[in-house]
Every structure is written in C-alpha cells, then in structure tokens.
Scaffold this active site. Structure first.
Site, PDB file in Angstrom:
ATOM      1  N   HIS A  96       0.833  -1.205   0.000  1.00  0.00           N
ATOM      2  CA  HIS A  96       0.000   0.000   0.000  1.00  0.00           C
ATOM      3  C   HIS A  96       0.868   1.256   0.000  1.00  0.00           C
ATOM      4  CE1 HIS A  96       0.419   0.826   4.407  1.00  0.00           C
ATOM      5  NE2 HIS A  96       0.414  -0.489   4.541  1.00  0.00           N
TER       6      HIS A  96
ATOM      7  N   ASP B  51      -0.446   4.406   1.060  1.00  0.00           N
ATOM      8  CA  ASP B  51      -0.842   5.374   2.088  1.00  0.00           C
ATOM      9  C   ASP B  51      -0.166   5.061   3.420  1.00  0.00           C
ATOM     10  OD1 ASP B  51      -2.470   3.008   2.094  1.00  0.00           O
ATOM     11  OD2 ASP B  51      -3.818   3.968   3.525  1.00  0.00           O
TER      12      ASP B  51
ATOM     13  N   ASP C 196       6.099   0.895   7.528  1.00  0.00           N
ATOM     14  CA  ASP C 196       4.750   0.447   7.111  1.00  0.00           C
ATOM     15  C   ASP C 196       4.181   1.391   6.083  1.00  0.00           C
ATOM     16  OD1 ASP C 196       2.251  -0.641   6.917  1.00  0.00           O
ATOM     17  OD2 ASP C 196       1.628  -0.155   8.948  1.00  0.00           O
TER      18      ASP C 196
ATOM     19  N   GLU D 122      -5.026   1.525   2.387  1.00  0.00           N
ATOM     20  CA  GLU D 122      -4.955   0.340   3.250  1.00  0.00           C
ATOM     21  C   GLU D 122      -5.245   0.698   4.700  1.00  0.00           C
ATOM     22  OE1 GLU D 122      -3.286  -2.710   5.903  1.00  0.00           O
ATOM     23  OE2 GLU D 122      -2.694  -0.625   5.797  1.00  0.00           O
ATOM     24  N   GLU D 123      -4.865   1.911   5.086  1.00  0.00           N
ATOM     25  CA  GLU D 123      -4.924   2.245   6.512  1.00  0.00           C
ATOM     26  C   GLU D 123      -6.338   2.507   7.028  1.00  0.00           C
ATOM     27  OE1 GLU D 123      -2.526   1.723   8.312  1.00  0.00           O
ATOM     28  OE2 GLU D 123      -0.666   1.982   7.208  1.00  0.00           O
TER      29      GLU D 123
ATOM     30  N   GLU E 271       4.233  -6.033   4.236  1.00  0.00           N
ATOM     31  CA  GLU E 271       3.840  -5.406   5.508  1.00  0.00           C
ATOM     32  C   GLU E 271       4.977  -5.656   6.490  1.00  0.00           C
ATOM     33  OE1 GLU E 271       1.263  -3.718   7.207  1.00  0.00           O
ATOM     34  OE2 GLU E 271       0.641  -3.173   5.194  1.00  0.00           O
TER      35      GLU E 271
HETATM   36 ZN   LIG Z   1       0.698  -1.462   6.384  1.00  0.00          ZN
END
Ligand SMILES: [Zn+2]
Length: 256
Positions: free
Chosen positions: A83, A85, A113, A147-148, A175
């Site tokens: 991801h 974001d 992350d 994703e967040e 991740e």
């Molecule tokens: Zn993540």
C-alpha cells in the site's frame, strides 16, 4: 537464491525508500491527509523509466492503484502488493518526511509500514530489468491506495481478480513482519449493538425499561461467551479469536 540477493544495491534501495518517504501520502481519511497520488505517479514513472508498462487502476477520485509489470519467460503471474498510504503524523518526534538515515535505519512516516516493502519490490524489479534478467514468471507490482482506513485499493484489485480481468497465480503482500513470512492472519468482524429501553422518570425506574442495565448484562454475557467458547476455536497459526468491546454510549433521550 543467494545470487539474486547479491545483485541488490543497498544504496540504491535506500535511495528509493528515501524518495518514497519524502513524498507525503497520509491517508486522506486523517485530518492532515495528502492522499496517494504523488506516490502513484512516482511508481508509474519508475516503471516507465525502465521501459516497462504501468497502468493506473482508478479506485476513487484522485486515488488510483498502480500496477507495473516486469514480463517473465513463462505464463505464470506473480503479484507483489504494497500500500502507498500511511497513517497520520501527529505526535511524531522525527521529521515525518525527512527520511533521515541514522545508525543504519531510515526514519519517517511509512518508512516501515509499508514504503520499505514497496521500495524492496521496486528495487527488485529495477535490478532484474537493468541486468536484462528475465524472471520465470511475469512479475506485477501493485501499489494500492487506502490500506490504513477502508482497504478500497486492495478491494478494487480483488474485484478485478474475481471478475477475471486480472489473473495472478501467487501473491506476496508487503507489511512489516520483522522479515518473517506470514501465511495467515486473523480477520475482523465489527458489530454495533443497540439496546432500546422505555423512558421513565429517574424517581420511578420501575415504570420504565433501563437500556443501560440491559446493555451491561449483554456486555457481561459477551465476555463470558468469549472466555468459554472462543479458546476452543483454535487456529494452528493465528491462535484463538479474541473479542474486544471498545466503545459504549448511552443516555436517556427523554424523561417524563
Ligand atoms: Zn501497512
């Protein structure tokens, strides 16, 4: 494949990660959210500069996934997904977009992350492309949005896979896992429960129904159920399910 690992230029990898961290991409669901558009553009031109194709996959206004492809020798398709974001920057003690390197670590929002995952995927593709190495499978890097908060990016990707417009034989999702390979994780079910009562004056509670008391019983029931039933539902990799009651609100709407 130790040989391939030796090909990776750590300085170049750090440079890609630094580029990504320096582009703010806080999820727009947060108060200081910028969105992912700039990172998406970076990923797209990254592929194009290598002479490779990258397609935008619209998710919502101004928010596109990007899928870049390194063609392989065979008919198999490997998906690498990360991801773009990040969460918000409030309370950070370092410059969120400074990407400072200190004692072998790079600091900034998303550095771990999961811009590190994305940087690793891009560096792998670049390394193979520049060396003219053709992987056994077609390698697709999907950089996705949101994703967040609501997972709209990966949901869109899944929609295309389900609809047969995209096909992958295997997928690796980036991740932070301390470099462990994680092959299973828990899902989540969120419930919102309303309990309705009957309003009464607080001096004559017997003439009403107290919703707060009923909810208290329900909360205790759920807790007992979680203690007695969930431990038996053991999954070999993720363990037993858990239950968390995380918010409670109540008030009488009117009194008479
Ligand atoms: Zn993540």
């Amino acid at each position: 494949m130790a040989g391939y690992r030796d090909w990776i230029d750590k300085e170049r990898l750090t440079e890609i990660l630094r580029d990504l961290v320096r582009i703010p991409s806080v999820n727009p669901g947060f108060p200081d959210g910028h969105g992912e558009a700039e990172v998406a553009r970076y990923v797209k031109s990254f592929f194009e500069e290598l002479g490779l194709k990258a397609e935008m996959q619209p998710v919502e206004a101004g928010r596109d996934n990007v899928i870049g492809t390194l063609p392989g020798a065979g008919d198999a398709h490997l998906l690498l997904e990360a991801h773009m974001d990040t969460v918000q920057t409030a309370g950070m003690s370092v410059d969120p977009f400074g990407a400072a390197v200190k004692d072998g670590r790079l600091y900034g929002r998303g550095a771990c992350d999961t811009k590190a995952s994305l940087a690793a995927m891009l560096a792998a593709v670049e390394t193979l492309a520049r060396r003219g190495a053709v992987p056994a499978a077609n390698v697709h890097v999907a950089a996705v949005v949101d994703e967040e908060i609501m997972y709209r990016g990966v949901a869109k990707l899944a929609e295309h896979i389900e609809g047969g417009r995209l096909r992958y034989d295997a997928a690796i999702v980036g991740e932070p896992t301390n470099l462990n390979v994680i092959v299973a994780h828990k899902g989540v079910v969120r419930c919102h429960i309303d309990v309705h009562g009957v309003a009464a004056h607080s001096s004559t509670p017997e003439s009403g129904v107290n919703a707060i008391e009923h909810m208290a019983e329900l909360v205790l029931y759920l807790k007992r159920m979680a203690q007695t039933e969930l431990p038996a539902m053991l999954h070999p990799l993720t363990g037993a399910p858990t239950l968390c009651i995380s918010m409670i609100q109540g008030a009488s709407l009117r009194t008479r």
